[in-house]
Motif scaffolding. Sequence first.
Motif, PDB file in Angstrom:
ATOM      1  N   GLU A   2       0.862  -1.181   0.000  1.00 28.34           N
ATOM      2  CA  GLU A   2       0.000   0.000   0.000  1.00 28.34           C
ATOM      3  C   GLU A   2       0.893   1.223   0.000  1.00 28.34           C
ATOM      4  OE1 GLU A   2      -2.428   1.752   3.483  1.00 28.34           O
ATOM      5  OE2 GLU A   2      -3.830   0.513   2.362  1.00 28.34           O
ATOM      6  N   GLY A   3       0.516   2.215  -0.783  1.00 26.89           N
ATOM      7  CA  GLY A   3       1.294   3.436  -0.861  1.00 26.89           C
ATOM      8  C   GLY A   3       0.531   4.615  -0.302  1.00 26.89           C
ATOM      9  N   MET A   4       1.289   5.649   0.051  1.00 27.26           N
ATOM     10  CA  MET A   4       0.713   6.866   0.595  1.00 27.26           C
ATOM     11  C   MET A   4       1.342   8.035  -0.164  1.00 27.26           C
ATOM     12  SD  MET A   4       0.919   8.132   4.554  1.00 27.26           S
ATOM     13  CE  MET A   4       2.696   8.210   4.561  1.00 27.26           C
ATOM     14  N   ILE A   5       0.495   8.937  -0.699  1.00 31.17           N
ATOM     15  CA  ILE A   5       0.998  10.088  -1.431  1.00 31.17           C
ATOM     16  C   ILE A   5       0.421  11.362  -0.818  1.00 31.17           C
ATOM     17  CG2 ILE A   5      -0.817   9.953  -3.196  1.00 31.17           C
ATOM     18  CD1 ILE A   5       1.403  10.829  -5.231  1.00 31.17           C
ATOM     19  N   ASP A   6       1.283  12.349  -0.619  1.00 32.45           N
ATOM     20  CA  ASP A   6       0.865  13.620  -0.051  1.00 32.45           C
ATOM     21  C   ASP A   6      -0.164  14.276  -0.971  1.00 32.45           C
ATOM     22  OD1 ASP A   6       0.916  15.824   1.712  1.00 32.45           O
ATOM     23  OD2 ASP A   6       2.441  16.833   0.498  1.00 32.45           O
ATOM     24  N   LEU A   7      -1.231  14.838  -0.391  1.00 31.49           N
ATOM     25  CA  LEU A   7      -2.284  15.442  -1.217  1.00 31.49           C
ATOM     26  C   LEU A   7      -1.763  16.568  -2.101  1.00 31.49           C
ATOM     27  CD1 LEU A   7      -5.653  15.617   0.753  1.00 31.49           C
ATOM     28  CD2 LEU A   7      -4.955  14.104  -1.066  1.00 31.49           C
ATOM     29  N   ALA A   8      -0.707  17.256  -1.671  1.00 30.91           N
ATOM     30  CA  ALA A   8      -0.145  18.325  -2.501  1.00 30.91           C
ATOM     31  C   ALA A   8       0.317  17.792  -3.851  1.00 30.91           C
ATOM     32  CB  ALA A   8       1.013  19.000  -1.773  1.00 30.91           C
ATOM     33  N   GLN A   9       0.653  16.515  -3.913  1.00 28.47           N
ATOM     34  CA  GLN A   9       1.108  15.902  -5.156  1.00 28.47           C
ATOM     35  C   GLN A   9      -0.027  15.659  -6.145  1.00 28.47           C
ATOM     36  OE1 GLN A   9       4.404  14.613  -6.115  1.00 28.47           O
ATOM     37  NE2 GLN A   9       4.881  16.205  -4.643  1.00 28.47           N
ATOM     38  N   VAL A  10      -1.258  15.646  -5.670  1.00 24.53           N
ATOM     39  CA  VAL A  10      -2.395  15.345  -6.544  1.00 24.53           C
ATOM     40  C   VAL A  10      -3.405  16.483  -6.571  1.00 24.53           C
ATOM     41  CG1 VAL A  10      -2.166  12.834  -6.451  1.00 24.53           C
ATOM     42  CG2 VAL A  10      -3.493  13.996  -4.695  1.00 24.53           C
ATOM     43  N   LYS A  11      -2.923  17.712  -6.341  1.00 30.26           N
ATOM     44  CA  LYS A  11      -3.786  18.891  -6.428  1.00 30.26           C
ATOM     45  C   LYS A  11      -3.385  19.724  -7.639  1.00 30.26           C
ATOM     46  CE  LYS A  11      -5.065  19.490  -1.595  1.00 30.26           C
ATOM     47  NZ  LYS A  11      -5.020  20.381  -0.426  1.00 30.26           N
ATOM     48  N   ASP A  12      -4.374  20.407  -8.233  1.00 36.89           N
ATOM     49  CA  ASP A  12      -4.088  21.286  -9.361  1.00 36.89           C
ATOM     50  C   ASP A  12      -3.693  22.673  -8.857  1.00 36.89           C
ATOM     51  OD1 ASP A  12      -6.487  22.470  -8.587  1.00 36.89           O
ATOM     52  OD2 ASP A  12      -7.630  21.689 -10.277  1.00 36.89           O
ATOM     53  N   ALA A  13      -3.511  23.631  -9.774  1.00 38.46           N
ATOM     54  CA  ALA A  13      -3.082  24.979  -9.426  1.00 38.46           C
ATOM     55  C   ALA A  13      -4.071  25.694  -8.511  1.00 38.46           C
ATOM     56  CB  ALA A  13      -2.863  25.796 -10.700  1.00 38.46           C
ATOM     57  N   GLU A  14      -5.347  25.332  -8.587  1.00 38.68           N
ATOM     58  CA  GLU A  14      -6.368  25.962  -7.734  1.00 38.68           C
ATOM     59  C   GLU A  14      -6.498  25.265  -6.384  1.00 38.68           C
ATOM     60  OE1 GLU A  14      -7.385  25.131 -11.138  1.00 38.68           O
ATOM     61  OE2 GLU A  14      -6.550  27.111 -11.580  1.00 38.68           O
ATOM     62  N   GLY A  15      -5.733  24.214  -6.160  1.00 33.99           N
ATOM     63  CA  GLY A  15      -5.777  23.501  -4.888  1.00 33.99           C
ATOM     64  C   GLY A  15      -6.837  22.421  -4.806  1.00 33.99           C
ATOM     65  N   GLN A  16      -7.428  22.044  -5.936  1.00 34.49           N
ATOM     66  CA  GLN A  16      -8.451  21.001  -5.961  1.00 34.49           C
ATOM     67  C   GLN A  16      -7.790  19.635  -6.178  1.00 34.49           C
ATOM     68  OE1 GLN A  16     -11.763  21.665  -5.415  1.00 34.49           O
ATOM     69  NE2 GLN A  16     -10.992  23.724  -5.003  1.00 34.49           N
ATOM     70  N   VAL A  17      -8.216  18.636  -5.419  1.00 40.32           N
ATOM     71  CA  VAL A  17      -7.696  17.281  -5.574  1.00 40.32           C
ATOM     72  C   VAL A  17      -8.132  16.750  -6.939  1.00 40.32           C
ATOM     73  CG1 VAL A  17      -7.722  14.943  -4.636  1.00 40.32           C
ATOM     74  CG2 VAL A  17      -7.745  16.892  -3.082  1.00 40.32           C
ATOM     75  N   THR A  18      -7.177  16.215  -7.692  1.00 41.20           N
ATOM     76  CA  THR A  18      -7.453  15.789  -9.072  1.00 41.20           C
ATOM     77  C   THR A  18      -7.721  14.292  -9.206  1.00 41.20           C
ATOM     78  OG1 THR A  18      -5.092  15.528  -9.513  1.00 41.20           O
ATOM     79  CG2 THR A  18      -6.075  17.668 -10.040  1.00 41.20           C
ATOM     80  N   VAL A  19      -7.701  13.545  -8.104  1.00 40.86           N
ATOM     81  CA  VAL A  19      -7.999  12.116  -8.148  1.00 40.86           C
ATOM     82  C   VAL A  19      -9.193  11.809  -7.257  1.00 40.86           C
ATOM     83  CG1 VAL A  19      -5.638  11.402  -8.674  1.00 40.86           C
ATOM     84  CG2 VAL A  19      -6.372  11.543  -6.302  1.00 40.86           C
ATOM     85  N   ASN A  20      -9.857  10.718  -7.568  1.00 35.89           N
ATOM     86  CA  ASN A  20     -10.991  10.247  -6.769  1.00 35.89           C
ATOM     87  C   ASN A  20     -10.728   8.811  -6.355  1.00 35.89           C
ATOM     88  OD1 ASN A  20     -12.762  12.580  -7.085  1.00 35.89           O
ATOM     89  ND2 ASN A  20     -12.888  11.960  -9.232  1.00 35.89           N
ATOM     90  N   VAL A  21     -11.459   8.361  -5.349  1.00 43.21           N
ATOM     91  CA  VAL A  21     -11.353   6.960  -4.931  1.00 43.21           C
ATOM     92  C   VAL A  21     -11.686   6.080  -6.134  1.00 43.21           C
ATOM     93  CG1 VAL A  21     -12.333   5.197  -3.422  1.00 43.21           C
ATOM     94  CG2 VAL A  21     -11.890   7.487  -2.527  1.00 43.21           C
ATOM     95  N   GLY A  22     -10.825   5.108  -6.399  1.00 43.23           N
ATOM     96  CA  GLY A  22     -11.013   4.202  -7.527  1.00 43.23           C
ATOM     97  C   GLY A  22     -10.189   4.565  -8.748  1.00 43.23           C
ATOM     98  N   ASP A  23      -9.652   5.794  -8.808  1.00 38.73           N
ATOM     99  CA  ASP A  23      -8.827   6.210  -9.946  1.00 38.73           C
ATOM    100  C   ASP A  23      -7.485   5.498  -9.930  1.00 38.73           C
ATOM    101  OD1 ASP A  23     -10.819   7.960 -10.614  1.00 38.73           O
ATOM    102  OD2 ASP A  23      -9.695   9.790 -10.168  1.00 38.73           O
ATOM    103  N   LYS A  24      -6.901   5.314 -11.123  1.00 41.55           N
ATOM    104  CA  LYS A  24      -5.564   4.741 -11.244  1.00 41.55           C
ATOM    105  C   LYS A  24      -4.557   5.873 -11.077  1.00 41.55           C
ATOM    106  CE  LYS A  24      -2.638   1.985 -14.239  1.00 41.55           C
ATOM    107  NZ  LYS A  24      -2.487   1.349 -15.545  1.00 41.55           N
ATOM    108  N   LEU A  25      -3.475   5.593 -10.358  1.00 43.87           N
ATOM    109  CA  LEU A  25      -2.448   6.595 -10.081  1.00 43.87           C
ATOM    110  C   LEU A  25      -1.075   5.987 -10.334  1.00 43.87           C
ATOM    111  CD1 LEU A  25      -2.015   9.484  -8.718  1.00 43.87           C
ATOM    112  CD2 LEU A  25      -1.523   8.187  -6.662  1.00 43.87           C
ATOM    113  N   GLU A  26      -0.204   6.736 -11.022  1.00 47.36           N
ATOM    114  CA  GLU A  26       1.164   6.294 -11.254  1.00 47.36           C
ATOM    115  C   GLU A  26       2.095   7.220 -10.504  1.00 47.36           C
ATOM    116  OE1 GLU A  26       1.973   5.925 -15.414  1.00 47.36           O
ATOM    117  OE2 GLU A  26       0.406   4.430 -15.693  1.00 47.36           O
ATOM    118  N   ALA A  27       3.107   6.638  -9.845  1.00 49.95           N
ATOM    119  CA  ALA A  27       4.037   7.423  -9.039  1.00 49.95           C
ATOM    120  C   ALA A  27       5.339   6.650  -8.871  1.00 49.95           C
ATOM    121  CB  ALA A  27       3.414   7.735  -7.682  1.00 49.95           C
TER     122      ALA A  27
END
Length: 155
Positions: free
Chosen positions: A60-85
Amino acid sequence: MNENDTPDNNDFGTILAEFEQDRPAVAEGAQAPKVGDKVSGKVLSIGPEAAFVDLGGKAEGMIDLAQVKDAEGQVTVNVGDKLEATVTGVDTETGSLVLKKRVGRGAEARSEIEQAHANGIPVEGLVSAVVKGGVEVQVSGLRGFCPVSQLDLRY
């Protein structure tokens, strides 16, 4: 007979077996991801400071929310989305793999590149110029040099 001995309650071993049966099997001999590995997985949950990612098997991985926010500060991923890191470490408290999607800029980038060097994690850059003996490379806004001997298998 106490209240936990009812026929409706399963023992822990049965519950664990059912859980592992529902999860994807880990290939024989497969190992957990290591620092520097690129991984992909499904977002399990999003907390106030981090998102948790199922990397398959028991990882299981953990990623800081700042890594998945856009310029306006909105989270760009949702539960169930695929993420590469990329795996950058292991959280000592939870044992989760620490993930990073992108490298920062400026002083933060310099620190992250030094950490990548210390841990043997490869970094990606963009060739910006051909210079004597190699190429100039831009890595997260920082200028670097790559000798021609490291560019390909042969000169």
